[in-house]
Design a protein around this motif. Structure first.
Motif: not given
Lengths: 491, 491
Positions: A17-19, A63-67, A70-72
């Motif tokens: 998927p694109l996201y 959201n994926e990065l956060y899950a 990788w991010t805050e």
């Protein structure tokens, strides 16, 4: 910002998927140091505009990065790259790191008796065509229905609502649905407590034999016999008494002579389409076998793996359907019926025996796949399994006749066989002037796998014979396979 | 024709396709005698009109009947009910039919030592909530991706294109993809020939121990230890030497005293989050253990089932990544990582050891589900598995903290525990005035399943403790479970 954005340009491939593509590009940018820990990411609206994608896609990527840590997310301030990146770097501690398993083993360990029945091959053989020893055709089995059931169960929260220990005997739903199923198909009147679900017939054999055989015990088997059953019994320390068989099955007079000479613990019998010879045990012999088992009080391990497929006749009701005082352990498999990738077999026995087997089973293999069991139960209950068995009988009947016809036409003078009543394979004996060892090699060079027959040989006898499965090949494939075999035989 | 048509009126329910409903109604009509063998069926056009369905639906229904052998097709004349109906009626042959497995067993069989770790329950317990001993949350694992891969493989004809014997060690694709996977995640440098795919960690333990232990051998284990590992070793005839453990792991001075006294064959160790106590083996102890194993030349069975989940720290590289001359057998499981219904574990060892284990494996369990293996390989190769591990670490981290917070708030004075570094469960010791046996019964009455802790007790010690899994419950479920537990404890 511009060079960073160019790193993110999604490929718009179709595989993911694109996201996820955008999220993965961001992870790469973080990993490669283009985006440093603590640096702020662009707002979702802004990035969506730059990448020419919907804002929701960017939100999903963030959201994926956060899950994935990788991010805050900073309240009111947006998203930044995490200062503690989530890479799990395992800690080294060894003075002598050596990650290989090379060299010579110094600790003693038990060596299994040769020959090795199967060895993994590298590279794995994927020949153009395979003459197997009798397996189902994946293309016919209702595997799509089975896995539709499977998928629909994956999402149910109830998959976590069963106490795991309660699954040791197999899916409770499957055990319940097998009660009427074995009643209808085999005339057995049993309870769920008589049923253990295993990974296949082989595990059922191993488990039952483990409780029936002590080292030094005598076990009756036909000669030749299913080689992996013999190996199990020998592994458990049994002394095998090999009984000759004719076209009615095992010779029970020879068996009785053994019973008079030795205390017999167990007899292993395949009443329908004995492996490898495909002979069916006649009603008279069945009766005699039961009498013998009662007279000398030995257990019968009844391996009825081939009950479902009959063409020239109808099956006989199992030995387990006669008076036996718990002496019979009945076993079979869904792997044979559906596909080798479906790992599900069963054992039916007296409740007291099942209770003991269960204790050993959890030591060997905690439990089977209970969702697979539940899905099989659904196919049994809604009739899909019975429909498939009917269809497959019709198609396999045709394939059996086709294989025999092709062998009569093409392999005349080289082979002889007796057309089996049912099952999935023909026991084909090659004339001595055509050694299977050589034919197998020549066939292999032409893209056809055929066993060299060694697995069927015993210390006493080289059979120069092989089981040729007819169930897994369609007419075209079978014609091609026999054509290659012909060339491998006659050159 | 009219009464016959009325029998056929499809229910238009949603559970099965219309054509199948019609076909099944026709089968019922044949079975019940409303349609006699040899009678002609209406033309498809006519029947479609009567039933108010599309003609294609009737054609599909007739095709289904034909495939199941209920009908014959007469050229130019249409379809009629087969004169020889395809019911497989098994033949009776017994003089004493008795299809039950009741009564008393007369043949002798080996009784497994009590207590039984698990017994199947009827009816199976499906409580409102379960505090398990630490299993994954099916709702988080990428099972939908896994089974999308699975389904796409079902249709490939290549599923019949692998020689079955080559699958005995597991899916060749999975074994290949585990080489880089174990390199990246665990720093191991191995070949596919070092890997055996099993049905789970339990089977890996059983197989390895079977080759390492002869009856009477001494085996070192921690006290307390994973109870089903102890049971395997005892079943194989081992004498267990139980070594105390502190918060650094097993006491290696105590272990050396045993080594001086007895010839040790094997030591079983769980380096990350020991079962049940969740203690991690410290780097110093790891070093000492390796030295001890070299000095006294015993094998180490390294059960690293919990390697993937770490919250307060990063994992240590496996013992198997140090110089060990083939003394270490490393094992783990995908069942823990993904779902208890995913039956796939692994063993990593010296090639010579794997070769021998493989021979035993085929006797116990021919092969694992190779399509499942191939699908797991796809998830490893495309990064889905690594992504899931990252996400699950984050969520389980939160759930661990939540459980500890809830216990601190609600169960104060009744329990004590040490927050584990990682894994999926907390080892919770109940104060003696709160016997788990009673609490478990009271919780059960309120819809919460909690083990009574008996499985963790040994002959020497009753721990009055239980593993409480935090991974499989979301915040709301966990709050509710601890609330019930509180009531069960304090009334």
């Amino acid at each position: 910002m511009q060079p960073f954005i160019s790193l993110l340009a999604p490929q718009r491939d179709t595989s993911s998927p694109l996201y996820l593509q955008i999220a993965n590009s961001l992870v790469s940018a973080i990993r490669s140091g283009h985006l440093l820990p603590g640096s702020k990411l662009p707002g979702t609206r802004e990035l969506a505009k730059q990448l020419k994608v919907h804002r929701k896609t960017v939100i999903a990527a963030y959201n994926e990065l956060y899950a994935q840590s990788w991010t805050e997310v900073l309240p009111q301030k947006g998203t930044r790259v995490a200062r503690n990146l989530p890479e799990i770097k395992a800690k080294t501690w060894s003075k002598e790191p050596d990650s290989s398993f090379e060299g010579t083993i110094t600790v003693p360990f038990y060596k299994m008796p040769p020959p090795s029945p199967f060895t993994p091959m590298h590279p794995v053989i994927t020949p153009h065509l395979i003459l197997d020893e009798g397996i189902a055709d994946n293309r016919l089995a209702p595997l799509d229905l089975l896995f539709r059931e499977y998928r629909s169960r994956l999402k149910h929260s109830y998959t976590n609502r069963t106490v795991q220990g309660a699954l040791a005997a197999g899916s409770p739903l499957l055990r319940e649905s097998l009660v009427p199923y074995f009643g209808e198909t085999r005339g057995l009147s049993i309870q769920p407590s008589n049923i253990l679900i295993t990974q296949g017939a082989q595990m059922s054999i191993y488990l039952a034999a483990s409780l029936l055989i002590r080292p030094g015990d005598y076990v009756l088997v036909a000669e030749p016999n299913y080689f992996l059953a013999n190996k199990v019994f020998e592994q458990l320390g049994a002394k095998l008494l090999k009984i000759p068989a004719d076209d009615q099955g095992i010779d029970l007079q020879a068996a009785e002579i053994c019973c008079k000479k030795h205390r017999i613990s167990m007899m292993y019998v395949i009443p329908h389409h004995h492996h490898p010879t495909t002979v069916t045990l006649s009603p008279e012999r069945r009766m005699q076998l039961l009498e013998l088992s009662a007279k000398y009080n030995f257990a019968i391990l009844e391996d009825d793996y081939d009950y479902d497929f009959h063409y020239s006749s109808t099956p006989y009701l199992p030995l387990a359907g006669s008076k036996h005082n718990g002496r019979i352990i009945y076993l079979g498999s869904f792997s044979k019926l559906l596909s080798t990738s479906v790992r599900a077999g069963f054992m039916i026995a007296h409740k007291d025996f099942i209770d003991q087997v269960l204790r050993l089973r959890v030591l060997i293999d905690l439990r089977s796949d209970h969702l697979l069991g539940d899905s099989l139960a659904a196919l049994i209950n809604n009739g899909d399994l019975a429909r498939y068995v009917k269809k497959a009988n019709k198609i396999y009947h045709h394939r059996r006749d086709k294989l025999c016809e092709l062998m009569d036409q093409q392999l005349k003078g080289a082979v002889n066989y007796k057309k089996p009543d049912g099952g999935m394979a023909v026991w084909v004996k090659f004339n001595p002037e055509y050694p299977l060892k050589d034919i197998s090699v020549r066939a292999s060079a032409k893209g056809l796998y055929l066993s060299n027959g060694e697995i069927y040989n015993t210390e006493q006898t080289s059979y120069n014979a092989v089981r040729i499965g007819f169930a897994s090949l369609n007419t075209k494939e079978m014609e091609e396979a026999v054509q290659i075999l012909k060339q491998a035989i006659f050159g």
